[in-house]
Design a protein around this motif. Sequence first.
Motif, mmCIF file in Angstrom:
data_model
loop_
_atom_site.group_PDB
_atom_site.id
_atom_site.type_symbol
_atom_site.label_atom_id
_atom_site.label_comp_id
_atom_site.label_asym_id
_atom_site.label_seq_id
_atom_site.Cartn_x
_atom_site.Cartn_y
_atom_site.Cartn_z
ATOM 1 N N LEU A 167 0.690 -1.287 0.062
ATOM 2 C CA LEU A 167 -0.109 0.057 -0.075
ATOM 3 C C LEU A 167 0.776 1.116 -0.253
ATOM 4 N N PRO A 168 1.979 1.324 0.687
ATOM 5 C CA PRO A 168 2.626 2.516 0.669
ATOM 6 C C PRO A 168 3.097 2.825 -0.543
ATOM 7 N N HIS A 169 3.358 2.096 -1.598
ATOM 8 C CA HIS A 169 3.764 2.409 -2.828
ATOM 9 C C HIS A 169 2.924 2.049 -3.894
ATOM 10 N N LYS A 170 1.411 2.051 -3.376
ATOM 11 C CA LYS A 170 0.261 2.219 -4.412
ATOM 12 C C LYS A 170 0.507 0.718 -5.186
ATOM 13 N N ILE A 171 0.841 -0.506 -4.547
ATOM 14 C CA ILE A 171 1.028 -1.595 -5.210
ATOM 15 C C ILE A 171 -0.139 -2.620 -4.742
ATOM 16 N N LEU A 172 -1.018 -3.096 -5.615
ATOM 17 C CA LEU A 172 -2.131 -3.797 -5.388
ATOM 18 C C LEU A 172 -1.698 -5.321 -4.914
ATOM 19 N N SER A 173 -2.674 -5.982 -4.256
ATOM 20 C CA SER A 173 -2.670 -7.519 -4.253
ATOM 21 C C SER A 173 -3.694 -7.984 -5.428
ATOM 22 N N SER A 174 -4.032 -9.110 -5.696
ATOM 23 C CA SER A 174 -4.817 -9.663 -6.524
ATOM 24 C C SER A 174 -6.352 -9.840 -5.884
ATOM 25 N N GLY A 175 -7.168 -9.876 -7.050
ATOM 26 C CA GLY A 175 -8.547 -9.921 -6.533
ATOM 27 C C GLY A 175 -9.518 -9.213 -6.022
ATOM 28 N N VAL A 176 -10.285 -9.485 -5.255
ATOM 29 C CA VAL A 176 -11.134 -8.543 -4.390
ATOM 30 C C VAL A 176 -10.331 -7.703 -3.540
ATOM 31 N N ALA A 177 -9.165 -8.292 -2.851
ATOM 32 C CA ALA A 177 -8.363 -7.672 -2.271
ATOM 33 C C ALA A 177 -7.809 -6.462 -3.000
ATOM 34 N N GLY A 178 -7.199 -6.475 -4.181
ATOM 35 C CA GLY A 178 -6.472 -5.533 -4.855
ATOM 36 C C GLY A 178 -7.592 -4.303 -4.990
ATOM 37 N N ILE A 179 -8.875 -4.659 -5.394
ATOM 38 C CA ILE A 179 -10.202 -4.017 -5.594
ATOM 39 C C ILE A 179 -10.316 -2.978 -4.179
ATOM 40 N N ALA A 180 -10.088 -3.781 -3.161
ATOM 41 C CA ALA A 180 -10.261 -3.012 -1.821
ATOM 42 C C ALA A 180 -9.161 -2.036 -1.578
ATOM 43 N N MET A 181 -7.894 -2.418 -1.943
ATOM 44 C CA MET A 181 -6.625 -1.542 -1.808
ATOM 45 C C MET A 181 -6.739 -0.211 -2.730
ATOM 46 N N MET A 182 -7.165 -0.408 -4.031
ATOM 47 C CA MET A 182 -7.388 0.528 -4.716
ATOM 48 C C MET A 182 -8.573 1.705 -4.083
ATOM 49 N N LEU A 183 -9.563 1.135 -3.780
ATOM 50 C CA LEU A 183 -10.387 1.999 -3.358
ATOM 51 C C LEU A 183 -10.010 2.697 -1.976
ATOM 52 N N ALA A 184 -9.623 2.161 -1.238
ATOM 53 C CA ALA A 184 -8.693 2.675 -0.090
ATOM 54 C C ALA A 184 -7.725 3.718 -0.187
ATOM 55 N N LEU A 185 -7.029 3.724 -1.300
ATOM 56 C CA LEU A 185 -6.034 4.367 -1.621
ATOM 57 C C LEU A 185 -6.406 5.950 -2.220
ATOM 58 N N ILE A 186 -7.739 5.736 -2.816
ATOM 59 C CA ILE A 186 -8.355 6.885 -3.487
ATOM 60 C C ILE A 186 -9.432 7.430 -2.481
ATOM 61 N N THR A 187 -9.683 6.860 -1.257
ATOM 62 C CA THR A 187 -10.765 7.474 -0.568
ATOM 63 C C THR A 187 -10.166 7.591 0.922
ATOM 64 N N PRO A 188 -10.961 8.017 1.998
ATOM 65 C CA PRO A 188 -10.250 7.966 3.114
ATOM 66 C C PRO A 188 -10.750 6.857 4.066
ATOM 67 N N ILE A 189 -11.293 5.786 3.399
ATOM 68 C CA ILE A 189 -11.764 4.718 4.345
ATOM 69 C C ILE A 189 -10.743 3.862 4.181
ATOM 70 N N ASN A 190 -10.457 3.158 5.393
ATOM 71 C CA ASN A 190 -9.554 2.113 5.614
ATOM 72 C C ASN A 190 -9.651 0.867 4.745
ATOM 73 N N THR A 191 -8.642 0.227 4.245
ATOM 74 C CA THR A 191 -8.585 -0.806 3.671
ATOM 75 C C THR A 191 -9.277 -2.183 4.207
ATOM 76 N N GLY A 192 -9.269 -2.294 5.443
ATOM 77 C CA GLY A 192 -9.875 -3.412 6.179
ATOM 78 C C GLY A 192 -11.342 -3.262 6.001
ATOM 79 N N ILE A 193 -11.994 -2.000 6.182
ATOM 80 C CA ILE A 193 -13.435 -1.908 6.154
ATOM 81 C C ILE A 193 -13.906 -2.243 4.666
ATOM 82 N N ILE A 194 -13.098 -1.812 3.686
ATOM 83 C CA ILE A 194 -13.577 -1.849 2.343
ATOM 84 C C ILE A 194 -13.416 -3.464 1.917
ATOM 85 N N ASN A 195 -12.358 -4.038 2.587
ATOM 86 C CA ASN A 195 -12.188 -5.352 2.138
ATOM 87 C C ASN A 195 -13.154 -6.490 2.736
ATOM 88 N N TYR A 196 -13.770 -6.033 3.897
ATOM 89 C CA TYR A 196 -14.633 -7.036 4.564
ATOM 90 C C TYR A 196 -16.024 -6.526 3.740
#
Length: 288
Positions: free
Chosen positions: A41-70
């Motif tokens: 996440l510090p380098h805007k590198i994503l994981s695969s799958g739904v987790a990658g989508i959650a990380m992407m949304l977390a990087l462009i919004t103030p919502i934490n990755t954990g909340i979006i992932n769940y």
Amino acid sequence: MDLITKGLEKVVDMVKLRVINFVNIFLSSVLIAFAWNMFLLPHKILSSGVAGIAMMLALITPINTGIINYALNLPLMVLGFCKLGKRFMFYTIFSVTVTSIALLLIPIKAISSDPILSSVFGGVLAGIGTGLIFKSSGSTGGFDIIIFMLTRKKELPAGMLMFALNAIVIFVAGFVFDWDSALYTMLSIFVSGKVIDAIHTKHLKLTLMIITDNGEKVREHLISKLVRGITIMDGEGAYTRERRKVLFMIISRYELAGVKRLIKEIDPKAFVNVMETVEVMGYFRRDG
């Protein structure tokens, strides 16, 4: 008394295995969250799958990755619980929950300033965590649940489906951030996949050859716990000339840990050969 003792021993062994699986999944899920927050996440590198989508949304919004992932996994987990194996989904729900909470608690802080090193080490750590969760008869949720439901009844190429879904994540990452981030994401997913393959099998289907002195008991135990066909043949030891039963069955990769446990419960000395299955023709039930 012997039957009661053996029954108690089986219950104790089953409880021990469940506890070990939950501990493995807990630690592995925390490791995955650590890899995301400290390397990817510090380098805007994503994981695969739904987790990658959650990380992407977390990087462009103030919502934490954990909340979006769940939140993204919640409807998939509900569907999976209704359509897939209950034990598999219990472990999967536990993994997603622990990972999401750990993402809230672990700070996002870069350990390395080099994005390539971060991609590699982040991918390695995430791959180790995912592989160990697979070995504990669970999954990390997301696209794994989607693939299972899509391939459960139809002969669809799971590998190509997974590649296509991940390709969409990488492609979108290139537009949302930059193409360097997309390429680093591709590197991280590649490394993670290789590590998972080293820990667990990458193939969707496996063929098991089971050689045992207790063929009928093993057969009954497997059939009572699994929705899988079994072919039985007579075998003879070349050296001892002893007669044994040889059982053949095809299972999905997520069933491997459970099947080995079931065999061990009846015949700890059984010889089990696990083979990669390239293709299955004919009827293969997919709701295991």
